[in-house]
Design a protein around this motif. Structure first.
Motif, PDB file in Angstrom:
ATOM      1  N   GLU A 174      21.923 -21.536   5.798  1.00  0.00           N
ATOM      2  CA  GLU A 174      22.422 -21.140   7.109  1.00  0.00           C
ATOM      3  C   GLU A 174      21.332 -20.412   7.866  1.00  0.00           C
ATOM      4  OE1 GLU A 174      25.620 -18.391   6.905  1.00  0.00           O
ATOM      5  OE2 GLU A 174      25.159 -17.801   4.874  1.00  0.00           O
ATOM      6  N   SER A 196      21.047 -11.692  14.942  1.00  0.00           N
ATOM      7  CA  SER A 196      22.127 -10.810  15.390  1.00  0.00           C
ATOM      8  C   SER A 196      21.746  -9.341  15.213  1.00  0.00           C
ATOM      9  CB  SER A 196      23.403 -11.113  14.611  1.00  0.00           C
ATOM     10  OG  SER A 196      23.148 -10.941  13.227  1.00  0.00           O
ATOM     11  N   ARG A 253      21.415 -18.589  11.083  1.00  0.00           N
ATOM     12  CA  ARG A 253      22.205 -18.103  12.217  1.00  0.00           C
ATOM     13  C   ARG A 253      21.264 -17.543  13.267  1.00  0.00           C
ATOM     14  NH1 ARG A 253      24.780 -14.454   8.896  1.00  0.00           N
ATOM     15  NH2 ARG A 253      26.133 -15.383   7.323  1.00  0.00           N
TER      16      ARG A 253
END
Ligand code: ADP
Ligand code: MG
Length: 511
Positions: free
Chosen positions: A182, A187, A184
């Motif tokens: 993953e 963040s 992403r």
């Protein structure tokens, strides 16, 4: 009275070393012995295996059960030999089919009730098994990790009973799938939250784009830690081969979570109380240290001079070679350790040197003493060194206006892509890792740029290392600008970033 055999692995660094577990059950006084240089954890395997078999309602035959871990001259460490020992014992007792087991390697730790617990090193073991055309028997929780090895049959079992049922054909184990890596969107904290600090942000961008080491010096509260925490967001994802390398190290350290490969560059920030063994690797069981866990990523040393001196000096060699060698009683173990070093420090112990109203009575001596804790060769390895001065409170009160992490990361990705295209798959992974010829060939510096570099090297008395490191930074600055050649401008900026060289390089530029 034949011997039952099952393959397993010991680990030398991240290399899987084949170990064969041999079990012989012979007439004699009842005994259960493990030989072949086992450490304490392996010695205790006997008790766990005995208990796990009892949990299945089986007991060892009242004979002499001899387990040999071959070859006998390699030290066997850790609890992951429980499972292969138990399986080979079961095969020697004719509970499991020997011929079928011969097609597998195994590793895993046993609970007293026969459950198979996660262990370190499943990914390298799976690659080792795959290279030898064997399947791998491993803990259920780590099936996904093993499946990354590609063409390999993986039996990921929750407990011994499930394995016995599988080999009997009563309850076949389903092959695990490698979990999708993953990636992403970032963040974490955003670069735009740092107000002002334009030159520090520029240095951070250059460091991120070329994988260069960066030293930040400034008083407490200037924003050094804040800047460093925003570096991971600027770095591009690892390439598949980098991800595999990093994941191997994290697997050996037992840090790989839910079978996922590490796809983001690691960011390690050990506390300054960390010992040399914690930083460099080693200790009772040769585990990778922080510098290896930071391989292909960032090692952040906050409050740099507060680290123990031996730990700091031990960084010098890995910072040049990209790997670290740990001497053990009976062997040397090597781990990869190509990391980007980001260091932050106050200018002196109290932190306010140069800030007349606040500095202590010992200034400027206190600053000299404090900086003396760092050796010249260590500081010489910092490609960029900047002073971070606090942003005035009035500016802090304003709304943030700077570029976001996303915008800067896109520029950095483009600069990295240029480097990768230039060096190819076999070459260095970024400018910081470029050596000798690869560096010379790619510099393509124009005449005036070269002249400036040579002149500066002489006037600033740059060491050979300092000179090379400056050229690498100049190459990165050119890459960020999308320039094929390294120009005078790029060399000048790189020189300005060299430690304490700012003022002097201005003089060189002017002269
Ligand atoms: N340029 C800046 N923009 C926004 N906040 C800042 C800035 N500099 C410092 N701060 C504030 O000060 C705090 C302390 O900064 P920090 O990075 O811990 O300083 P240092 O590591 O240099 O001692 C930060 O958490 C942040 O709230
Ligand atoms: Mg700090």
């Amino acid at each position: 009275m034949t011997i039952a055999r099952l393959a397993s692995f010991a680990f030398s660094g991240i290399e899987p070393v084949p170990v064969e577990v041999q079990v012989q059950i012979a007439p004699g006084l009842p005994a259960f012995l493990v030989v072949g240089l086992p450490d304490k954890a392996v010695g205790e395997s006997r008790e766990r295996v005995r208990a796990a078999l009892a949990g299945l309602g089986l007991s060892l035959p009242p004979k002499r059960v001899l387990v040999n871990l071959a070859p006998a001259d390699i030290a066997k460490e850790g609890s992951h030999f429980d499972l292969p020992i138990a399986l080979a014992v079961l095969a020697a007792m004719d509970v499991l089919p020997r011929e079928e087991l011969a097609g597998y390697a195994a590793l895993g730790e046993l609970s007293l009730d026969g459950a198979i617990n996660p262990v370190a090193g499943v990914l390298p073991a799976a690659l080792g098994a795959s290279a030898r055309d064997l399947g791998l028997i491993c803990p259920a929780a780590q099936g996904g990790e093993a499946a990354w090895a590609g063409r390999i049959e993986v039996l990921a079992a929750p407990d011994l009973l499930a394995l016995m049922n599988h080999f009997r054909g009563t309850q076949v184990l389903t092959p695990p799938e490698p979990p999708a890596p993953e990636s992403r969107p970032w963040s974490g904290p955003c670069l735009s939250e740092v107000k002002g600090q334009e030159s520090a942000k520029r240095a951070l961008e250059v460091a991120a784009a070329g994988g260069h080491n960066l030293l930040m010096v400034g008083p407490p509260g200037a924003g050094k830690s804040m800047l460093a925490a925003r570096l991971p967001g600027l770095l591009p994802d690892l390439t598949p081969s980098e991800a595999l390398e990093v994941s191997m190290i994290h697997s050996i350290a037992g840090l790989l979570r839910d079978g996922r490969l590490v796809v983001r560059p690691p960011f390690r920030d050990p506390h300054h109380s960390a010992s040399q063994a914690a930083l460099n690797g080693g200790g009772a069981r040769a585990r990778p240290g922080e510098i290896s866990l930071a391989h292909n990523g960032v090692l952040f040393l906050d409050e740099w001079p507060e680290f123990p001196r031996p730990a700091l000096e031990a960084l010098r060699q890995p910072m040049e070679t990209g790997r670290t060698t740990i001497s053990r009683a009976n062997a040397h173990v090597t781990y990869p350790a190509r990391f980007q070093c980001i260091a932050a420090m106050n200018p002196c112990r109290c932190g306010y040197l140069g800030d007349a109203p606040r500095e202590c009575g010992r200034a400027p001596r206190c600053g000299e003493d404090y900086q003396m804790r760092l050796s010249g060769p260590l500081i010489d390895r910092m490609d960029l060194a900047i002073e971070v001065t606090p942003v005035p409170p009035a500016d802090l009160a304003r709304a943030p206006t700077g570029e976001t992490t996303e915008i800067v990361a896109a520029r950095i990705r483009a600069a990295r892509d240029r480097q990768r295209a230039r060096y190819g798959a076999e070459g260095p992974r970024c400018n910081a890792a470029a050596e000798g010829l690869a560096l010379e060939r790619t510099l393509a510096a124009d005449g005036p740029a070269r002249a400036l570099a040579e002149q500066a090297a002489e006037r600033l008395r740059l060491s050979a290392r300092g000179y090379t490191r400056t050229l690498r930074v100049a190459r990165t600055i050119a890459d960020l600008a999308g320039s094929a050649a390294v120009q005078r401008l790029h060399v000048a900026e790189a020189l300005a970033f060299r430690h304490r060289g700012a003022a002097r390089s201005q003089a060189v530029l002017a002269g």
